[in-house]
Scaffold this motif. Structure first.
Motif, mmCIF file in Angstrom:
data_model
loop_
_atom_site.group_PDB
_atom_site.id
_atom_site.type_symbol
_atom_site.label_atom_id
_atom_site.label_comp_id
_atom_site.label_asym_id
_atom_site.label_seq_id
_atom_site.Cartn_x
_atom_site.Cartn_y
_atom_site.Cartn_z
ATOM 1 N N ALA A 1 0.837 -1.199 0.000
ATOM 2 C CA ALA A 1 0.000 0.000 0.000
ATOM 3 C C ALA A 1 0.875 1.253 0.000
ATOM 4 O O ALA A 1 0.638 2.192 -0.759
ATOM 5 N N GLY A 2 1.902 1.257 0.831
ATOM 6 C CA GLY A 2 2.796 2.413 0.918
ATOM 7 C C GLY A 2 3.478 2.718 -0.404
ATOM 8 O O GLY A 2 3.587 3.882 -0.818
ATOM 9 N N GLU A 3 3.910 1.665 -1.099
ATOM 10 C CA GLU A 3 4.558 1.860 -2.409
ATOM 11 C C GLU A 3 3.587 2.502 -3.397
ATOM 12 O O GLU A 3 3.985 3.309 -4.240
ATOM 13 N N ALA A 4 2.300 2.111 -3.305
ATOM 14 C CA ALA A 4 1.295 2.656 -4.215
ATOM 15 C C ALA A 4 0.946 4.105 -3.867
ATOM 16 O O ALA A 4 0.633 4.905 -4.747
ATOM 17 N N ILE A 5 1.013 4.451 -2.590
ATOM 18 C CA ILE A 5 0.565 5.766 -2.119
ATOM 19 C C ILE A 5 1.634 6.852 -2.292
ATOM 20 O O ILE A 5 1.330 7.975 -2.706
ATOM 21 N N ARG A 6 2.884 6.507 -1.979
ATOM 22 C CA ARG A 6 3.929 7.549 -1.887
ATOM 23 C C ARG A 6 4.073 8.430 -3.134
ATOM 24 O O ARG A 6 4.221 9.651 -2.996
ATOM 25 N N PRO A 7 3.996 7.871 -4.341
ATOM 26 C CA PRO A 7 4.173 8.745 -5.518
ATOM 27 C C PRO A 7 3.090 9.824 -5.650
ATOM 28 O O PRO A 7 3.306 10.833 -6.332
ATOM 29 N N HIS A 8 1.940 9.620 -5.032
ATOM 30 C CA HIS A 8 0.824 10.552 -5.185
ATOM 31 C C HIS A 8 0.779 11.626 -4.096
ATOM 32 O O HIS A 8 0.060 12.612 -4.227
ATOM 33 N N PHE A 9 1.523 11.423 -2.998
ATOM 34 C CA PHE A 9 1.445 12.349 -1.866
ATOM 35 C C PHE A 9 2.167 13.652 -2.213
ATOM 36 O O PHE A 9 3.299 13.641 -2.707
ATOM 37 N N ARG A 10 1.504 14.795 -1.985
ATOM 38 C CA ARG A 10 2.050 16.113 -2.342
ATOM 39 C C ARG A 10 2.468 16.181 -3.804
ATOM 40 O O ARG A 10 3.429 16.873 -4.149
ATOM 41 N N SER A 11 1.753 15.450 -4.654
ATOM 42 C CA SER A 11 2.140 15.394 -6.069
ATOM 43 C C SER A 11 1.639 16.607 -6.832
ATOM 44 O O SER A 11 2.110 16.885 -7.933
ATOM 45 N N GLY A 12 0.648 17.317 -6.260
ATOM 46 C CA GLY A 12 0.194 18.562 -6.872
ATOM 47 C C GLY A 12 -0.595 18.403 -8.153
ATOM 48 O O GLY A 12 -0.935 19.386 -8.783
ATOM 49 N N VAL A 13 -0.908 17.171 -8.555
ATOM 50 C CA VAL A 13 -1.686 17.019 -9.785
ATOM 51 C C VAL A 13 -3.176 17.184 -9.501
ATOM 52 O O VAL A 13 -3.635 16.987 -8.380
ATOM 53 N N ALA A 14 -3.908 17.557 -10.546
ATOM 54 C CA ALA A 14 -5.378 17.577 -10.506
ATOM 55 C C ALA A 14 -5.912 18.360 -9.317
ATOM 56 O O ALA A 14 -6.642 17.823 -8.495
ATOM 57 N N THR A 15 -5.522 19.632 -9.230
ATOM 58 C CA THR A 15 -6.042 20.407 -8.107
ATOM 59 C C THR A 15 -7.502 20.785 -8.314
ATOM 60 O O THR A 15 -8.191 21.098 -7.370
#
Length: 266
Positions: A21-35
């Motif tokens: 789950a962590g591997e899947a989540i980390r790339p999206h955290f604070r990623s700034g996409v789709a505000t």
């Protein structure tokens, strides 16, 4: 212990689920996409779905007989009487605000009762694991709740006032007013229960929680010496209403329930 409880194997598997789950989540955290608020493309939605899919793939391969209940993809019925309850991101508002106090929740529920739970914070690298009959571990080390001599000394937390109905909010405020309310903490979702298990908070009080919001918390809090119950003081099981209390010091249970009820039991 019934044969359906092979907790050491289950804990090892839950650790692998948390890693995936962590591997899947980390790339999206604070990623700034789709505000812009398009439901299909928010970083939390992408992270939620990817994390739950990763956990489900492992469970399908390793525990095909077990039921899987997840926040994003519903229920896959099994035959074993055991259910894995998954909340890939508990604390979506915090996640979207860039706050690393959301968590992945993984619970094992047997015959309606949670017997094992993981709270994983994949950004900070923090993991709490609780299981029936075992001490709660934080990154491998045992943790303990703290004692609390009187309600007036207690630090209380809740995710936010806007999650309560007017009626439930009034009851919450009756309780909060009797605690050390200058220290009251808002926000935090599952992280508050982890902090209570580690001895930094005394009470967490919430309403409108679903099974996937609270199932993993019970073994973590209780394995650290705390207590979880509903607002009447009854133990939490699959049929509970979603009114959830966590206490670091079980000796305060009567005081807390009484304060919540405004001095009278319902």
């Amino acid at each position: 212990m019934p044969p359906i409880l092979r907790l050491d194997d289950d804990i090892a598997l839950a650790q692998r689920l948390a890693e995936a789950a962590g591997e899947a989540i980390r790339p999206h955290f604070r990623s700034g996409v789709a505000t812009e608020r398009k439901a299909d493309a928010s970083p939390v939605t992408l992270a939620d779905r990817a994390a739950e899919e990763a956990m489900r793939r492992i469970l399908k391969a390793e525990r095909p007989q077990d039921t899987v209940i997840g926040e994003e993809f519903g229920t896959d019925e099994g035959t074993s009487g055991r259910s894995w309850v998954l909340d890939p991101i508990d604390g979506t508002a915090g996640f979207l605000a860039g706050r690393a106090i959301f968590g992945t929740l993984i619970a094992l529920v047997v015959e309606g009762w949670p017997v094992m739970g993981v709270i994983d914070q994949p950004i900070a690298g923090e993991r709490w694991i609780g299981a029936s009959g075992k001490p709660t571990l934080f990154n491998g080390q045992p943790v303990k709740t703290r004692s609390c001599r009187t309600l007036a000394d207690a630090t209380i937390a809740t995710t936010g006032p806007h999650y309560f109905s007017q009626h439930d909010g009034d009851h919450f405020m009756q309780l909060a007013s009797k605690t050390d309310y200058r220290r009251m903490v808002m926000g935090g979702d599952c992280y508050n229960y982890a902090m209570l298990a580690s001895g930094h908070l005394d009470i967490v009080c919430e309403a409108n929680l679903n099974l996937h919001d609270w199932a993993a918390l019970v073994p973590v809090v209780e394995g650290a010496g705390g207590l979880m119950c509903d607002w009447n003081g009854d133990p939490l099981h699959v049929g509970s209403s979603g009114h959830v209390l966590a206490l670091g010091d079980p000796a305060r249970q009567d005081d807390v329930v009484e304060a919540l009820m405004g001095g009278h039991h319902h």
